[in-house]
Design an enzyme around this catalytic site. Structure first.
Site, PDB file in Angstrom:
ATOM      1  N   HIS A  99       0.645  -1.350  -0.067  1.00  0.00           N
ATOM      2  CA  HIS A  99      -0.220   0.074  -0.103  1.00  0.00           C
ATOM      3  C   HIS A  99       1.046   1.128  -0.085  1.00  0.00           C
ATOM      4  CE1 HIS A  99       0.320   0.138   4.475  1.00  0.00           C
ATOM      5  NE2 HIS A  99       0.219   1.477   4.424  1.00  0.00           N
ATOM      6  N   ASP A 150      -0.064  -7.512   1.732  1.00  0.00           N
ATOM      7  CA  ASP A 150       0.559  -6.182   1.582  1.00  0.00           C
ATOM      8  C   ASP A 150       2.038  -6.163   1.945  1.00  0.00           C
ATOM      9  OD1 ASP A 150       0.581  -3.421   1.818  1.00  0.00           O
ATOM     10  OD2 ASP A 150      -0.442  -3.270   3.815  1.00  0.00           O
ATOM     11  N   GLN A 160       0.953   5.988  11.614  1.00  0.00           N
ATOM     12  CA  GLN A 160       0.956   6.410  10.181  1.00  0.00           C
ATOM     13  C   GLN A 160       2.153   6.743   9.895  1.00  0.00           C
ATOM     14  OE1 GLN A 160      -2.390   6.099  11.563  1.00  0.00           O
ATOM     15  NE2 GLN A 160      -2.761   5.001   9.397  1.00  0.00           N
ATOM     16  N   GLY A 161       2.676   6.324   8.851  1.00  0.00           N
ATOM     17  CA  GLY A 161       4.252   6.750   8.433  1.00  0.00           C
ATOM     18  C   GLY A 161       5.096   5.502   8.783  1.00  0.00           C
TER      19      GLY A 161
HETATM   20  N1  ARG Z   1      -1.388   2.332   7.352  1.00  0.00           N
HETATM   21  C1  ARG Z   1      -0.302   3.025   8.230  1.00  0.00           C
HETATM   22  C2  ARG Z   1       0.629   3.560   7.466  1.00  0.00           C
HETATM   23  O1  ARG Z   1       0.434   3.884   6.131  1.00  0.00           O
HETATM   24  C3  ARG Z   1       0.228   2.156   9.211  1.00  0.00           C
HETATM   25  C4  ARG Z   1      -0.700   2.008  10.412  1.00  0.00           C
HETATM   26  C5  ARG Z   1      -0.322   1.208  11.401  1.00  0.00           C
HETATM   27  N2  ARG Z   1      -1.359   1.313  12.388  1.00  0.00           N
HETATM   28  C6  ARG Z   1      -1.424   0.805  13.911  1.00  0.00           C
HETATM   29  N3  ARG Z   1      -2.383   1.110  14.357  1.00  0.00           N
HETATM   30  N4  ARG Z   1      -0.358  -0.223  13.966  1.00  0.00           N
HETATM   31  O2  ARG Z   1       1.759   4.209   7.895  1.00  0.00           O
END
Ligand code: ARG
Length: 264
Positions: free
Chosen positions: A76, A121, A208-209
């Site tokens: 992603h 993913d 996020q990140g």
């Molecule tokens: N999808 C998120 C990203 O793009 C990562 C999210 C991870 N979230 C979590 N609660 N562990 O960075």
């Protein structure tokens, strides 16, 4: 549903970062972090050289050095398979602004075949120049290490909705069974393809990140081994919503053949 929301959030963040011309790395970082300051969400700063395989990617994701020319990240985080010279990888430093950082451009992206936003993913990014000065992170190719306590690390937000970090943050989180995780997420987990980790009480998590970065532990020889790839979650560090990671062992042979096809 939950998954879609999180991935959408990332894309928005990535687009914002690209639009801004650079990531929010110069963010006010953390004015004098006291010992209790939550990092990565509940972690601490990593020491220089502690996790030499950690990679920061310019679209706002993490990754792990799989071989001198290949970075393992999340599907992603990237676009479709093909030539891609738009990604810059930063390696060899915990401080992304360090003058000793190594930066290398991508020349190809391989995204997991069949990836459609649900499971699978993982992706490989090929670097234009090999990085031979850093040790790589081997991936788990059996389920033997899909349990216990894992280390997570990244330059992502230190709290839900927070800024990207200049310094690499790390934390440890316990394994969460598929049954518990699926109960927590109302059946949204793909048990064979995903592995969860976190405390029922929350407080420690990727965010996020951090996506695309590795979740890893020690193997029987005390070497680091990658068991997960940061994928998604409902918010960050919320009670009863563990982090969801790509289960590397399940994809290990597909990753290895893709890597071979990319020149190793
Ligand atoms: N999808 C998120 C990203 O793009 C990562 C999210 C991870 N979230 C979590 N609660 N562990 O960075």
């Amino acid at each position: 549903m939950v998954r879609w929301r999180t991935l959408t959030g990332l894309l928005a963040a990535a687009l914002a970062a690209v639009t801004a011309g650079s990531l929010t790395l110069a963010a006010p970082a953390v004015a004098d972090a006291g010992p209790a300051t939550p990092y990565v969400v509940g972690g601490a700063r990593a020491a220089q050289g502690e996790f030499p395989f950690m990679v920061r990617l310019s679209m706002g994701c993490g990754g792990a050095l799989y071989s001198p020319r290949l970075v393992l990240t999340a599907a992603h985080c990237v676009g479709a398979t093909g030539t891609n010279t738009s990604i810059t990888a930063t390696l060899g430093v915990v401080d992304l602004q360090s003058s000793s950082r190594i930066t290398v451009r991508s020349n190809y992206v391989y995204r997991a075949p069949g990836y459609n936003g649900n499971g699978k993913d993982w992706a490989l990014i090929r670097l234009a120049t090999p990085v031979t000065s850093l040790s790589t992170l081997k991936i788990a190719n059996t389920t033997a290490y899909d349990n216990g306590t894992f280390t997570i690390a990244g330059w992502g937000a230190a709290r839900e909705g927070g800024a990207q970090q200049r310094y690499l943050l790390k934390a440890t989180v316990p394994f969460v069974s598929d049954a518990t995780c699926n109960a927590n997420y109302g059946g949204d987990i793909i048990p064979a393809e995903e592995i969860c980790a976190g405390y029922a009480s929350g407080g420690v998590d990727t965010c996020q990140g951090d996506s695309g970065g590795p979740m890893f532990r020690r193997d029987a020889s005390n070497a680091w081994i990658q068991v997960g790839i940061v994928s998604w979650g409902n918010g960050c560090a919320r009670p009863n919503y563990p982090g969801v990671y790509t289960q590397v062992s399940y994809f290990a042979s597909a990753i290895a053949s893709a890597a071979a096809g990319l020149g190793g």
